[in-house]
Write a protein that holds these residues in place. Sequence first.
Motif, PDB file in Angstrom:
ATOM      1  N   ILE A  25       0.833  -1.202   0.000  1.00 57.11           N
ATOM      2  CA  ILE A  25       0.000   0.000   0.000  1.00 57.11           C
ATOM      3  C   ILE A  25       0.870   1.255   0.000  1.00 57.11           C
ATOM      4  O   ILE A  25       0.630   2.194  -0.769  1.00 57.11           O
ATOM      5  N   SER A  26       1.897   1.279   0.845  1.00 61.32           N
ATOM      6  CA  SER A  26       2.764   2.466   0.907  1.00 61.32           C
ATOM      7  C   SER A  26       3.545   2.645  -0.391  1.00 61.32           C
ATOM      8  O   SER A  26       3.746   3.774  -0.832  1.00 61.32           O
ATOM      9  N   GLY A  27       3.955   1.554  -1.001  1.00 62.13           N
ATOM     10  CA  GLY A  27       4.646   1.657  -2.285  1.00 62.13           C
ATOM     11  C   GLY A  27       3.741   2.222  -3.366  1.00 62.13           C
ATOM     12  O   GLY A  27       4.159   3.041  -4.186  1.00 62.13           O
ATOM     13  N   PHE A  39      10.410   1.985   2.962  1.00 61.22           N
ATOM     14  CA  PHE A  39      11.864   1.835   2.983  1.00 61.22           C
ATOM     15  C   PHE A  39      12.290   0.736   3.956  1.00 61.22           C
ATOM     16  O   PHE A  39      13.078  -0.148   3.604  1.00 61.22           O
ATOM     17  N   CYS A  40      11.782   0.805   5.196  1.00 61.30           N
ATOM     18  CA  CYS A  40      12.176  -0.185   6.209  1.00 61.30           C
ATOM     19  C   CYS A  40      11.718  -1.587   5.821  1.00 61.30           C
ATOM     20  O   CYS A  40      12.452  -2.563   5.994  1.00 61.30           O
ATOM     21  N   SER A  41      10.526  -1.686   5.287  1.00 63.99           N
ATOM     22  CA  SER A  41      10.026  -2.986   4.853  1.00 63.99           C
ATOM     23  C   SER A  41      10.816  -3.495   3.647  1.00 63.99           C
ATOM     24  O   SER A  41      11.055  -4.701   3.521  1.00 63.99           O
ATOM     25  N   GLY A  42      11.224  -2.597   2.787  1.00 64.77           N
ATOM     26  CA  GLY A  42      12.048  -3.000   1.643  1.00 64.77           C
ATOM     27  C   GLY A  42      13.403  -3.525   2.082  1.00 64.77           C
ATOM     28  O   GLY A  42      13.907  -4.502   1.524  1.00 64.77           O
ATOM     29  N   VAL A  43      13.995  -2.906   3.096  1.00 59.30           N
ATOM     30  CA  VAL A  43      15.263  -3.406   3.639  1.00 59.30           C
ATOM     31  C   VAL A  43      15.053  -4.799   4.233  1.00 59.30           C
ATOM     32  O   VAL A  43      15.873  -5.702   4.045  1.00 59.30           O
ATOM     33  N   ARG A  44      13.940  -4.987   4.914  1.00 55.70           N
ATOM     34  CA  ARG A  44      13.614  -6.316   5.478  1.00 55.70           C
ATOM     35  C   ARG A  44      13.497  -7.348   4.367  1.00 55.70           C
ATOM     36  O   ARG A  44      14.013  -8.470   4.478  1.00 55.70           O
ATOM     37  N   HIS A  45      12.822  -6.998   3.281  1.00 57.42           N
ATOM     38  CA  HIS A  45      12.668  -7.937   2.175  1.00 57.42           C
ATOM     39  C   HIS A  45      14.006  -8.229   1.496  1.00 57.42           C
ATOM     40  O   HIS A  45      14.248  -9.369   1.070  1.00 57.42           O
ATOM     41  N   LEU A  46      14.867  -7.231   1.400  1.00 59.35           N
ATOM     42  CA  LEU A  46      16.189  -7.472   0.815  1.00 59.35           C
ATOM     43  C   LEU A  46      17.011  -8.428   1.681  1.00 59.35           C
ATOM     44  O   LEU A  46      17.719  -9.301   1.162  1.00 59.35           O
ATOM     45  N   ILE A  47      16.923  -8.267   2.995  1.00 60.47           N
ATOM     46  CA  ILE A  47      17.632  -9.174   3.899  1.00 60.47           C
ATOM     47  C   ILE A  47      17.064 -10.582   3.782  1.00 60.47           C
ATOM     48  O   ILE A  47      17.808 -11.573   3.765  1.00 60.47           O
ATOM     49  N   MET A  48      15.743 -10.675   3.664  1.00 56.95           N
ATOM     50  CA  MET A  48      15.131 -11.997   3.515  1.00 56.95           C
ATOM     51  C   MET A  48      15.473 -12.625   2.160  1.00 56.95           C
ATOM     52  O   MET A  48      15.516 -13.845   2.041  1.00 56.95           O
ATOM     53  N   ASP A  49      15.727 -11.802   1.143  1.00 61.73           N
ATOM     54  CA  ASP A  49      16.156 -12.328  -0.155  1.00 61.73           C
ATOM     55  C   ASP A  49      17.538 -12.967  -0.079  1.00 61.73           C
ATOM     56  O   ASP A  49      17.890 -13.789  -0.925  1.00 61.73           O
ATOM     57  N   MET A  50      18.317 -12.581   0.935  1.00 60.51           N
ATOM     58  CA  MET A  50      19.626 -13.206   1.146  1.00 60.51           C
ATOM     59  C   MET A  50      19.507 -14.442   2.047  1.00 60.51           C
ATOM     60  O   MET A  50      20.500 -14.935   2.559  1.00 60.51           O
ATOM     61  N   HIS A  51      18.266 -14.900   2.251  1.00 61.98           N
ATOM     62  CA  HIS A  51      17.963 -16.092   3.053  1.00 61.98           C
ATOM     63  C   HIS A  51      18.372 -15.925   4.514  1.00 61.98           C
ATOM     64  O   HIS A  51      18.830 -16.864   5.147  1.00 61.98           O
ATOM     65  N   ILE A  52      18.187 -14.725   5.026  1.00 57.68           N
ATOM     66  CA  ILE A  52      18.441 -14.450   6.438  1.00 57.68           C
ATOM     67  C   ILE A  52      17.098 -14.147   7.091  1.00 57.68           C
ATOM     68  O   ILE A  52      16.335 -13.311   6.606  1.00 57.68           O
ATOM     69  N   GLY A  53      16.824 -14.814   8.185  1.00 61.05           N
ATOM     70  CA  GLY A  53      15.605 -14.554   8.940  1.00 61.05           C
ATOM     71  C   GLY A  53      14.340 -15.078   8.305  1.00 61.05           C
ATOM     72  O   GLY A  53      13.301 -14.430   8.375  1.00 61.05           O
ATOM     73  N   LEU A  54      14.402 -16.237   7.699  1.00 55.93           N
ATOM     74  CA  LEU A  54      13.221 -16.793   7.035  1.00 55.93           C
ATOM     75  C   LEU A  54      12.359 -17.648   7.958  1.00 55.93           C
ATOM     76  O   LEU A  54      11.219 -17.945   7.618  1.00 55.93           O
ATOM     77  N   ASP A  55      12.899 -18.053   9.099  1.00 51.84           N
ATOM     78  CA  ASP A  55      12.090 -18.889   9.986  1.00 51.84           C
ATOM     79  C   ASP A  55      10.997 -18.040  10.648  1.00 51.84           C
ATOM     80  O   ASP A  55      11.028 -16.810  10.628  1.00 51.84           O
ATOM     81  N   LYS A  56      10.021 -18.706  11.209  1.00 54.99           N
ATOM     82  CA  LYS A  56       8.827 -18.041  11.727  1.00 54.99           C
ATOM     83  C   LYS A  56       9.148 -17.032  12.832  1.00 54.99           C
ATOM     84  O   LYS A  56       8.643 -15.907  12.824  1.00 54.99           O
ATOM     85  N   HIS A  57      10.007 -17.404  13.743  1.00 56.44           N
ATOM     86  CA  HIS A  57      10.339 -16.530  14.868  1.00 56.44           C
ATOM     87  C   HIS A  57      11.072 -15.271  14.390  1.00 56.44           C
ATOM     88  O   HIS A  57      10.753 -14.148  14.807  1.00 56.44           O
ATOM     89  N   SER A  58      12.046 -15.440  13.511  1.00 56.29           N
ATOM     90  CA  SER A  58      12.802 -14.286  13.002  1.00 56.29           C
ATOM     91  C   SER A  58      11.927 -13.375  12.145  1.00 56.29           C
ATOM     92  O   SER A  58      12.060 -12.150  12.200  1.00 56.29           O
TER      93      SER A  58
END
Length: 140
Positions: free
Chosen positions: A41-43, A94-113
């Motif tokens: 929505i923000s995008g 912006f912050c959500s995009g940074v989160r998605h970029l980090i997740m694209d590097m396969h970091i923090g994909l588990d449910k808790h993270s």
Amino acid sequence: MSEAVREAPKKERPEFRNIHVTELSNYRMPLAAIVSILHRISGFLVFLLLPFVLYLLEQSLRSEISFAYYQGFVTYPLVKLIILGLVWGYMQHFCSGVRHLIMDMHIGLDKHSARKSSAAVLVVSLVLTLIVALKLFGVF
């Protein structure tokens, strides 16, 4: 031989039906889903309003008189709230995009993270928006 191949009786599978609009309030989305929807929505809002914001920037940079005009225009409380909404949309995206970029590097994909990172996105974007709001309304 045919008795050995016999299968155990099958369990009844749950039946999923289409969700009606009136039933949406009964479902609770996870925080990561809410952050993802807010990112979209923000995008979309930033995309729609970018030409208008660039036009205002161009007009304010034309001369000192036009800058003073727009500087006076921004002093109205309603305009400040609109600007604050735009700032929140940008910060959230912006912050959500940074989160998605980090997740694209396969970091923090588990449910808790994913839950922690989505909460962090909401907190960081709101804190940054609060800082801009304090500056916008003249607290510092």
